[in-house]
Scaffold this motif. Structure first.
Motif, short mmCIF file in Angstrom:
data_model
loop_
_atom_site.label_atom_id
_atom_site.label_comp_id
_atom_site.label_asym_id
_atom_site.label_seq_id
_atom_site.Cartn_x
_atom_site.Cartn_y
_atom_site.Cartn_z
N ARG A 11 -5.47 -5.98 48.31
CA ARG A 11 -4.82 -6.93 47.40
C ARG A 11 -4.38 -8.19 48.13
O ARG A 11 -4.55 -9.31 47.63
CB ARG A 11 -3.62 -6.26 46.71
CG ARG A 11 -4.04 -5.29 45.62
CD ARG A 11 -2.83 -4.69 44.93
NE ARG A 11 -2.26 -3.60 45.70
CZ ARG A 11 -0.96 -3.36 45.83
NH1 ARG A 11 -0.08 -4.14 45.23
NH2 ARG A 11 -0.53 -2.34 46.53
N VAL A 12 -3.83 -8.02 49.32
CA VAL A 12 -3.41 -9.19 50.11
C VAL A 12 -4.61 -10.06 50.45
O VAL A 12 -4.57 -11.29 50.32
CB VAL A 12 -2.67 -8.74 51.38
CG1 VAL A 12 -2.47 -9.92 52.34
CG2 VAL A 12 -1.32 -8.11 51.03
N ALA A 13 -5.72 -9.44 50.86
CA ALA A 13 -6.90 -10.21 51.24
C ALA A 13 -7.50 -10.94 50.03
O ALA A 13 -7.96 -12.08 50.15
CB ALA A 13 -7.94 -9.28 51.87
N VAL A 14 -7.50 -10.29 48.86
CA VAL A 14 -8.01 -10.95 47.66
C VAL A 14 -7.14 -12.15 47.31
O VAL A 14 -7.64 -13.24 47.00
CB VAL A 14 -8.07 -9.96 46.48
CG1 VAL A 14 -8.33 -10.69 45.16
CG2 VAL A 14 -9.15 -8.91 46.73
N GLU A 15 -5.82 -11.99 47.34
CA GLU A 15 -4.93 -13.10 47.03
C GLU A 15 -5.10 -14.24 48.02
O GLU A 15 -5.03 -15.43 47.64
CB GLU A 15 -3.49 -12.62 47.00
CG GLU A 15 -3.18 -11.73 45.79
CD GLU A 15 -1.73 -11.30 45.73
OE1 GLU A 15 -1.19 -11.19 44.61
OE2 GLU A 15 -1.13 -11.07 46.80
N GLU A 16 -5.35 -13.92 49.28
CA GLU A 16 -5.59 -14.98 50.26
C GLU A 16 -6.84 -15.76 49.90
O GLU A 16 -6.86 -17.00 50.00
CB GLU A 16 -5.73 -14.37 51.66
CG GLU A 16 -4.41 -13.88 52.25
CD GLU A 16 -4.61 -13.21 53.60
OE1 GLU A 16 -5.77 -12.95 53.99
OE2 GLU A 16 -3.60 -12.95 54.28
N ARG A 17 -7.88 -15.07 49.46
CA ARG A 17 -9.12 -15.76 49.07
C ARG A 17 -8.94 -16.55 47.78
O ARG A 17 -9.54 -17.60 47.61
CB ARG A 17 -10.27 -14.77 48.93
CG ARG A 17 -10.79 -14.28 50.28
CD ARG A 17 -11.99 -13.37 50.11
NE ARG A 17 -12.64 -13.18 51.39
CZ ARG A 17 -13.63 -13.92 51.87
NH1 ARG A 17 -14.09 -14.92 51.14
NH2 ARG A 17 -14.17 -13.67 53.05
N LEU A 18 -8.11 -16.03 46.88
CA LEU A 18 -7.84 -16.75 45.64
C LEU A 18 -6.90 -17.93 45.86
O LEU A 18 -6.85 -18.85 45.04
CB LEU A 18 -7.23 -15.81 44.60
CG LEU A 18 -8.12 -14.66 44.11
CD1 LEU A 18 -7.34 -13.78 43.14
CD2 LEU A 18 -9.38 -15.19 43.45
N GLY A 19 -6.15 -17.89 46.93
CA GLY A 19 -5.20 -18.96 47.22
C GLY A 19 -3.99 -18.94 46.31
O GLY A 19 -3.32 -19.97 46.13
N ALA A 20 -3.69 -17.78 45.73
CA ALA A 20 -2.56 -17.68 44.81
C ALA A 20 -2.23 -16.21 44.60
O ALA A 20 -3.03 -15.32 44.89
CB ALA A 20 -2.88 -18.33 43.46
N ARG A 21 -1.01 -15.95 44.12
CA ARG A 21 -0.60 -14.59 43.82
C ARG A 21 -1.18 -14.13 42.48
O ARG A 21 -1.33 -14.92 41.57
CB ARG A 21 0.93 -14.47 43.75
CG ARG A 21 1.67 -14.81 45.02
CD ARG A 21 3.15 -14.52 44.85
NE ARG A 21 3.68 -15.03 43.58
CZ ARG A 21 4.05 -16.28 43.39
NH1 ARG A 21 3.93 -17.17 44.36
NH2 ARG A 21 4.55 -16.65 42.21
N VAL A 22 -1.46 -12.85 42.39
CA VAL A 22 -1.88 -12.26 41.11
C VAL A 22 -0.61 -11.89 40.35
O VAL A 22 0.21 -11.09 40.82
CB VAL A 22 -2.76 -11.01 41.33
CG1 VAL A 22 -3.03 -10.31 40.00
CG2 VAL A 22 -4.07 -11.41 42.01
N GLU A 23 -0.44 -12.48 39.18
CA GLU A 23 0.76 -12.24 38.38
C GLU A 23 0.52 -11.29 37.22
O GLU A 23 1.44 -10.60 36.79
CB GLU A 23 1.31 -13.57 37.86
CG GLU A 23 1.77 -14.49 38.99
CD GLU A 23 2.50 -15.72 38.48
OE1 GLU A 23 2.22 -16.13 37.33
OE2 GLU A 23 3.34 -16.25 39.22
N ARG A 24 -0.68 -11.26 36.68
CA ARG A 24 -1.03 -10.36 35.59
C ARG A 24 -2.47 -9.90 35.77
O ARG A 24 -3.27 -10.59 36.41
CB ARG A 24 -0.87 -11.05 34.23
CG ARG A 24 0.58 -11.26 33.79
CD ARG A 24 0.67 -12.06 32.52
NE ARG A 24 0.20 -13.43 32.70
CZ ARG A 24 0.94 -14.41 33.20
NH1 ARG A 24 2.20 -14.18 33.55
NH2 ARG A 24 0.45 -15.63 33.34
N TRP A 25 -2.78 -8.77 35.19
CA TRP A 25 -4.14 -8.25 35.29
C TRP A 25 -4.47 -7.46 34.02
O TRP A 25 -3.58 -6.98 33.31
CB TRP A 25 -4.30 -7.34 36.51
CG TRP A 25 -3.35 -6.19 36.52
CD1 TRP A 25 -2.09 -6.15 37.08
CD2 TRP A 25 -3.54 -4.90 35.92
NE1 TRP A 25 -1.48 -4.95 36.86
CE2 TRP A 25 -2.35 -4.15 36.16
CE3 TRP A 25 -4.59 -4.32 35.21
CZ2 TRP A 25 -2.20 -2.85 35.70
CZ3 TRP A 25 -4.44 -3.01 34.75
CH2 TRP A 25 -3.26 -2.29 35.00
#
Length: 320
Positions: free
Chosen positions: A21-35
């Motif tokens: 999850r941390v690596a995905v958010e780093e690639r997205l350049g933002a926090r995941v707030e909803r899914w």
């Protein structure tokens, strides 16, 4: 008429390892707030729309190392989707990555723009079916240079009728007796399927309702395709013909009725269509008689139901 199997439960975003999850958010350049999880389809992995603190909606697929086949599919999709022409009706591919959750536990992850549409309703509505058949046509309008994608002729499953004739899959007698009576003749017909599907058009290779999104726009209903691990170069009719057994199971019309309402492009070799259908029928019959693959027990029932549709359709096309 049987329907497609119930949705499977996939892992959700909070269930992914923290390192992933941390690596995905780093690639997205933002926090995941909803899914929101998409639990349709047949693969084992995460398939979720992630909404980020940057206001973006991103569709992410992820599978761990215990799901080798799903990981292979994701790698193939990443390899093939970059070869698609920009004008292909599909959400934009963003990136693919292999992310380590722990030693020996690598995750394959793909990210796309989230499509704004929704899967077609079941039972199929006439307007949504027209939109998805039209989508198949828009896909096939793209000419693909030799070598840009694999050839559909080279990837077409073969040998299934030979297996059935040799009795390698007990249970053929549970189908229409016409099949067992004509198994060798149908195998000979299907043997030329490789040549039947040769062509220069883009082929999605697995276009069904669960791989399409429809949306009402200012100019009417439109559709886009998702999931491209089987993208190939081949005959323009492959996607329409290939989707019709599933359409019938999901409450849509008989395949020939769909083709009557939405004719294949002028000049289509109708004999080649029948040959491809014979190959498709052998694939569904032989696959349905195999033991279920790990983690996907319901797929055999879906293959059997499609096989039954194909048998009836093939008999109709052969005048029998």
């Amino acid at each position: 008429m049987p329907t497609s199997p119930p949705a499977r439960r996939r892992p959700t975003w909070p269930e992914l390892p923290l390192a992933v999850r941390v690596a995905v958010e780093e690639r997205l350049g933002a926090r995941v707030e909803r899914w929101a999880s998409n639990d349709g389809g047949y693969s084992h992995g995460l398939a979720s729309v992630l909404e980020t603190s940057a206001g973006e909606r991103v569709f992410v697929k992820a599978a761990d190392s215990s799901n080798e086949f799903t990981q292979w599919l994701y790698r193939e999709e990443a390899r093939r989707v970059v070869a698609l022409p920009r004008s292909v009706p599909t959400p934009r591919f963003r990136w693919a990555a292999t992310l380590d959750a722990a030693p020996g536990d690598a995750w394959e992850v793909l990210a796309f723009d989230a499509g704004t549409g929704r899967p077609p309703r079941q039972p199929w509505r006439a307007d949504e079916l027209a939109a998805v058949v039209g989508l198949a046509g828009r896909i096939s309008d793209h000419e693909i240079e030799p070598g840009a994608l694999p050839e559909a002729a080279d990837e077409l499953p073969t040998g299934h009728w030979d297996e059935l004739a040799a009795g390698e899959h007990p249970g053929l007698d549970t189908y229409d007796p016409w099949v067992a009576t004509n198994v060798e003749r149908l195998g000979a017909l299907a043997a030329t399927a490789g040549e039947a599907v040769r062509g220069g058009s883009l082929v999605h290779g697995d276009l069904r309702g669960d791989n399409a999104l429809v949306e009402q726009g200012p100019d009417g209903l439109t559709a886009v395709a998702v999931d491209w691990p089987n993208a190939a170069r081949g005959a323009a009719f492959v996607d329409v013909v290939g989707m019709l057994p599933a359409v019938r199971l999901e409450g849509g019309p008989e395949p020939e009725d769909v083709l009557a309402a939405h004719p294949l492009r002028p000049g289509t070799d109708q004999g080649a269509v029948t040959v491809f259908l014979a190959a498709l029928t052998g694939y569904f019959l032989a696959s349905s008689l195999r033991p279920p693959p790990p983690g996907i027990p319901h797929v055999r029932a879906f293959q059997r139901a499609q096989g039954e549709v194909c048998v009836a359709w093939l008999r109709r096309r052969l005048g029998e």
